[in-house]
Design a protein around this motif. Structure first.
Motif, short mmCIF file in Angstrom:
data_model
loop_
_atom_site.label_atom_id
_atom_site.label_comp_id
_atom_site.label_asym_id
_atom_site.label_seq_id
_atom_site.Cartn_x
_atom_site.Cartn_y
_atom_site.Cartn_z
N ASN A 59 0.60 -1.10 -0.02
CA ASN A 59 -0.31 0.11 -0.26
C ASN A 59 1.21 0.95 0.28
N CYS A 66 2.18 7.55 -5.88
CA CYS A 66 0.68 8.42 -6.22
C CYS A 66 1.84 10.38 -5.16
N MET A 94 -7.02 12.87 1.01
CA MET A 94 -8.15 12.42 0.95
C MET A 94 -8.18 11.38 0.42
N LEU A 95 -6.59 11.26 -1.05
CA LEU A 95 -6.31 10.34 -1.43
C LEU A 95 -6.62 9.34 -0.73
N CYS A 96 -5.81 8.82 0.58
CA CYS A 96 -4.73 7.72 0.84
C CYS A 96 -6.17 7.33 1.89
N LEU A 97 -6.94 8.65 2.30
CA LEU A 97 -8.67 8.08 4.32
C LEU A 97 -9.38 7.01 2.53
N GLY A 98 -9.66 7.19 1.45
CA GLY A 98 -10.09 6.89 0.16
C GLY A 98 -9.97 5.58 0.27
N ALA A 99 -8.82 5.57 -0.02
CA ALA A 99 -8.34 4.21 -0.66
C ALA A 99 -7.92 2.76 0.28
N GLY A 100 -8.19 3.54 1.90
CA GLY A 100 -7.00 3.17 2.48
C GLY A 100 -5.89 2.59 3.08
N TRP A 101 -5.47 3.94 2.86
CA TRP A 101 -3.84 3.95 2.80
C TRP A 101 -3.42 5.01 4.04
N ALA A 102 -4.23 5.23 5.03
CA ALA A 102 -3.75 6.21 5.90
C ALA A 102 -2.60 6.53 6.30
#
Length: 330
Positions: A59, A66, A94-102
C-alpha cells in the motif's frame, strides 16, 4: 505471564532498533541524502504479522508513487513552499483515506518534505527518495521474517475458552433441576467472551504469520465456539424461565452433565447426539402434561434439547471439516 510478555517486548524492541540503525547505516554508505529517514521508514513499516507487514508495504509503495505525482504537480504550480506542500497534503490525505492507505500519509509526506527543502524534483533526488523508501521498507519486512505461528499459545487460549464452556454446562446441569435460581447469574458468559476474543486474536495472528499456508482451522474453531456460546446463553435464559419442574427437568440436567463430562476438543460428539436423540424419543413416549404449568415447562425443556442438538451439531460439523482438511492437506 507478565515476565514472558516483557521478554517478548524487549526482543521485539531490540530488533526494531537494530533494523532502524541498519537502515540508516546502509543509506549512509550509499551516500543518500536524509539517510536518517530510512530508519524512520523501517520503524513505520513494521507490523505485528507477516501478512500485515507485506500488505502495508504494498500500500505504501503505491501511495509513494501517488505522492510523487501529486507533489510534483502542486510544487510546479504553486512553488516549493508551504502553500504547495499544504495543497499536496490535502489532496494526498484525501486519496489515502479514501483508498485505505492512511498509514502511508506520514511516511510518504516525510519524503515529500525533502523535495520542498531541496526545491527540486530532479531525477537524482527522486532516486534518492525511492532508495530511502526501499531500504526502510525492506528492512522492516526482514524484521518480521522470523515470526512464526504460536500454536502452543492458541492451544492454551482455546483450552481456556473450552474450560469456560465446560463450567457453563456444569452450572446448567446443577441449576436446571432447582426451583430457586436467585444466585444463578450470567457472569460466566462475560468470561467466555473474553476468552474467545483472546483466542480469536491469536488465531488471526497465526494465520497472518503463515504466508505459505491457508489453514483456517484455528479461526474455524473459534468461530464454532463463538456460535456455541450464543446457543449456551439462549439455554441459560430458557432455564431461568422454568417455574415448574417436571421429571423431565432432571433428565435434561443429566444430559447436560454428560455433555460437560465428555467435553473435550477432539470429541466428535456422535455418541452424545445419539444420547440426545434417545432422550427425545423417551420424552415423546411419556404421558402428556397434566397442567398448563407442566406443558409450558416441558415446552421449554424441548427447546433446550433442540438448542443442545444445534450445539453438538456445530461441533460435529467442525470435526468433519477438520478431518477433510487433514486428508486433503489444506
Amino acid at each position: 505471564m507478565f515476565y514472558d510478555n516483557w521478554k517478548e517486548r524487549l526482543i521485539q524492541s531490540v530488533k526494531i532498533a537494530a533494523a532502524a540503525v541498519a537502515a540508516i547505516a546502509l543509506a549512509g554508505e550509499l551516500g543518500l541524502k536524509y539517510s536518517a529517514t530510512a530508519g524512520i521508514i523501517t520503524v513505520l513499516s513494521i507490523r505485528s504479522t507477516k501478512r500485515e507487514t507485506l500488505r502495508s508495504a504494498g500500500n505504501r509503495a503505491l501511495a509513494f508513487l501517488c505522492a510523487a505525482g501529486i507533489s510534483s504537480l502542486c510544487f510546479r504550480i504553486l512553488g516549493y513552499n508551504l502553500r504547495g506542500f499544504a495543497v499536496y497534503l490535502l489532496l494526498f490525505a484525501m486519496l489515502c483515506l479514501g483508498a485505505g492507505w492512511a498509514e502511508a500519509i506520514a511516511m510518504d509526506s516525510v519524503l515529500v518534505t525533502h523535495f520542498m527543502t531541496e526545491g527540486s524534483m530532479e531525477v537524482p533526488l527522486l532516486v534518492n527518495e525511492a532508495l530511502l523508501f526501499v531500504i526502510g521498507t525492506s528492512l522492516g519486512i526482514l524484521v518480521n521474517l522470523h515470526l512464526r505461528k504460536k500454536t502452543p499459545e492458541f492451544d492454551r487460549l482455546a483450552a481456556e475458552a473450552d474450560s469456560q464452556i465446560q463450567g457453563i454446562l456444569q452450572r446448567m446441569s446443577l441449576w436446571l433441576p432447582r426451583e430457586d435460581r436467585e444466585e444463578y447469574g450470567p457472569d460466566c458468559f462475560e468470561k467466555l467472551e473474553h476468552a474467545l476474543e483472546d483466542a480469536k486474536r491469536c488465531a488471526m495472528a497465526n494465520y497472518d504469520n503463515a504466508l505459505l499456508s491457508s489453514d483456517f482451522r484455528e479461526l474455524d474453531y473459534v468461530k464454532m465456539r463463538g456460535r456455541q456460546s450464543v446457543i449456551l446463553r439462549d439455554i441459560y435464559e430458557s432455564i431461568l424461565k422454568i417455574r415448574y419442574l417436571p421429571e423431565q427437568a432432571v433428565q435434561v440436567a443429566e444430559l447436560l452433565g454428560q455433555i460437560e463430562r465428555d467435553y473435550h476438543r477432539e470429541n466428535t460428539v456422535e455418541e452424545l447426539l445419539k444420547e440426545l436423540e434417545a432422550l427425545l424419543l423417551k420424552m415423546k413416549m411419556q404421558q402428556l402434561p397434566a397442567s398448563r404449568e407442566e406443558f409450558e415447562a416441558r415446552a421449554i425443556l424441548f427447546h433446550i434439547l433442540m438448542q443442545l442438538k444445534s450445539l453438538l451439531e456445530l461441533k460435529r460439523d467442525y470435526m468433519a471439516g477438520k478431518a477433510v482438511t487433514v486428508q486433503t492437506g489444506h
